[in-house]
Scaffold this active site. Structure first.
Site, PDB file in Angstrom:
ATOM      1  N   TRP A   1      -5.914  -6.231  -1.214  1.00 17.38           N
ATOM      2  CA  TRP A   1      -4.854  -5.568  -1.976  1.00 17.38           C
ATOM      3  C   TRP A   1      -5.295  -4.932  -3.292  1.00 17.38           C
ATOM      4  CZ3 TRP A   1      -3.323  -8.846   1.901  1.00 17.38           C
ATOM      5  CH2 TRP A   1      -2.344  -8.317   2.761  1.00 17.38           C
TER       6      TRP A   1
ATOM      7  N   HIS B   1       2.443  -4.644  -3.496  1.00 15.55           N
ATOM      8  CA  HIS B   1       3.327  -4.210  -2.415  1.00 15.55           C
ATOM      9  C   HIS B   1       4.727  -4.710  -2.732  1.00 15.55           C
ATOM     10  CE1 HIS B   1       1.618  -8.028  -0.139  1.00 15.55           C
ATOM     11  NE2 HIS B   1       2.034  -8.305  -1.342  1.00 15.55           N
TER      12      HIS B   1
ATOM     13  N   ARG C   1      -2.052  -0.267  -6.992  1.00 14.05           N
ATOM     14  CA  ARG C   1      -3.350  -0.782  -6.546  1.00 14.05           C
ATOM     15  C   ARG C   1      -4.477  -0.145  -7.335  1.00 14.05           C
ATOM     16  NH1 ARG C   1      -2.493  -1.509  -0.157  1.00 14.05           N
ATOM     17  NH2 ARG C   1      -0.463  -2.491  -0.405  1.00 14.05           N
TER      18      ARG C   1
ATOM     19  N   VAL D   1       2.717 -11.991   8.629  1.00  9.36           N
ATOM     20  CA  VAL D   1       3.411 -11.795   9.910  1.00  9.36           C
ATOM     21  C   VAL D   1       2.515 -12.237  11.061  1.00  9.36           C
ATOM     22  CG1 VAL D   1       5.074  -9.986   9.315  1.00  9.36           C
ATOM     23  CG2 VAL D   1       2.699  -9.357   9.796  1.00  9.36           C
TER      24      VAL D   1
ATOM     25  N   ALA E   1       9.705  -8.368   9.592  1.00  7.16           N
ATOM     26  CA  ALA E   1       9.510  -7.724   8.295  1.00  7.16           C
ATOM     27  C   ALA E   1       8.732  -6.449   8.516  1.00  7.16           C
ATOM     28  CB  ALA E   1       8.741  -8.640   7.344  1.00  7.16           C
TER      29      ALA E   1
HETATM   30  N1  DAH Z   1       2.791  -5.252   2.369  1.00  3.14           N
HETATM   31  C1  DAH Z   1       1.964  -4.544   3.278  1.00  3.14           C
HETATM   32  C2  DAH Z   1       1.055  -3.605   2.525  1.00  3.14           C
HETATM   33  O1  DAH Z   1       1.445  -3.114   1.513  1.00  3.14           O
HETATM   34  C3  DAH Z   1       2.771  -3.757   4.275  1.00  3.14           C
HETATM   35  C4  DAH Z   1       3.465  -4.661   5.214  1.00  3.14           C
HETATM   36  C5  DAH Z   1       2.865  -5.002   6.432  1.00  3.14           C
HETATM   37  C6  DAH Z   1       4.725  -5.143   4.920  1.00  3.14           C
HETATM   38  C7  DAH Z   1       3.505  -5.816   7.319  1.00  3.14           C
HETATM   39  C8  DAH Z   1       5.370  -6.004   5.820  1.00  3.14           C
HETATM   40  C9  DAH Z   1       4.731  -6.323   7.045  1.00  3.14           C
HETATM   41  O2  DAH Z   1       6.577  -6.509   5.551  1.00  3.14           O
HETATM   42  O3  DAH Z   1       5.384  -7.106   7.905  1.00  3.14           O
HETATM   43  O4  DAH Z   1      -0.039  -3.360   2.951  1.00  3.14           O
END
Ligand code: DAH
Length: 354
Positions: free
Chosen positions: A163, A180, A206, A263, A317
């Protein structure tokens, strides 16, 4: 006639001639004021003459007084029109100097317009509202606990490196600019009991090199649904409906396996390109598909972390990139255009979109 009276008569004559001569030469309103105070003002020549009357023998005063008064009247009368003319000249000069050309077109006031990201965000909020999702907003400065720990990304785990985090505070509690919008998953579940259906539009940050498709700040939309018996089919149906609302009823979506710690299973999802109908073109880089974001079934550890029972409830999600959607919708080929505040871009955009 006494000597004094003779003297006074001569004075009156002198003052009259001089005053009338000078009156002819007055050129400005300031000259006029000066003339008036010289002759008619409280210390003016005529006033002094009138005051000097007291020195005449009593019987001579009425005649001399009349003569002096007559001079006063005469000069006052002569001054009136000259003064008026000069005063009008002042006004006329000011009118010329201050003239505005009322036939020139006015300056158009600059009218603001909604930012493209705001327009797309509002559209997404509307679409999700129809599907029963409520919009919530969270902090842009987050703790490591919400940004990572509660999302099943423990400290020291290599996944945390993915990240490219901007740290605000490294001493003591870890404070970051959220990388995120996912931290709002845990914040929301801590506050609500299932059924939960929320979206979280917002900015994320980021530590990244910038180029036409990467910005150090960008806009995401997180989605979360938790209830009894939520399945991957619900996820797919929801995202498909959203893609169709956004890009037209023909759109199909594609899931491919991907890994996100929060997930299981995880996917990346894409929409078939609306420009070429999936055949391949410049916009979709000849793949026929446009990447929208990541998604998956909420990991049991995430549910457990907020006190939900993964044997009772399940959820999906997703996180989609709003900048990316705006780029596709409006044919913008450089993501940096959204945040660099170039008024020409924003104005062109406002005019194009209305
Ligand atoms: N938070 C992840 C990102 O910024 C994107 C993401 C992936 C959000 C899968 C989700 C998920 O809710 O289920 O790379």
């Amino acid at each position: 006639m006494s000597t004094a009276q003779h003297g006074l008569a001569a004075d009156i004559e002198t003052v009259r001639t001089e005053a009338l001569d000078r009156l002819e030469t007055l050129a400005t309103a300031a000259n006029a004021t000066e003339w008036e105070s010289n002759y008619l003002g409280p210390r003016g020549r005529v006033t002094l003459l009138l005051r000097g009357l007291g020195q005449l023998p009593k019987e001579e005063r009425p005649i001399a007084g009349r003569a002096a008064q007559q001079l006063r009247n005469e000069l006052t009368d002569a001054f009136g029109p000259v003064n008026e003319r000069l005063a009008l000249e002042v006004i006329a000069a000011r009118l010329v100097a201050d003239a505005v050309d009322i036939s020139l077109p006015g300056r158009k006031p600059t009218i603001g317009a909604a930012h493209p990201i705001s327009i797309v965000t509002a559209e997404l909020v509307d679409i999700f509202a129809l599907l029963g999702f409520q919009a919530v907003f969270g902090p842009e400065v987050e703790t490591g606990r919400y940004n990572f720990d509660l999302l099943n990304i423990p400290a020291e785990h290599p996944a945390r490196d993915v990240w490219d985090t901007i740290h605000v505070e490294t001493q003591g509690e870890e404070i970051v600019l959220r990388t995120h919008t996912s931290p709002m998953q845990a914040r929301t579940m801590e506050r609500l009991q299932p059924p939960v259906r929320v979206i979280v539009p917002g900015r994320a940050f980021r530590f990244e090199a910038q180029d036409a498709s990467h910005e150090w700040q960008f806009t995401q939309l997180e989605g979360l649904a938790v209830d009894r018996n939520i399945t991957m089919a619900d996820l797919k149906g929801t995202l498909q409906e959203v893609a169709r609302q956004l890009f037209g009823p023909e759109r199909r979506i594609r899931f491919r396996c991907d890994f996100f710690p929060f997930v299981e299973p995880g996917v990346d999802f894409a929409v078939d390109c609306a420009i070429c109908d999936g055949k391949g073109c410049r916009v979709c880089k000849h793949t026929g598909w446009l990447e929208m974001g990541g998604a998956g079934m909420v990991h049991p550890n995430v549910l457990r972390g907020v006190g939900y029972d993964p044997d009772e409830v399940s959820g999906f999600a997703f996180g989609l990139g709003i900048d990316r959607i705006a780029m596709m919708k409006y044919g913008v080929d450089d993501v940096r255009a959204f945040a660099n505040n170039d008024i020409r871009f924003l104005r062109d955009f406002a005019e194009a979109v209305g």
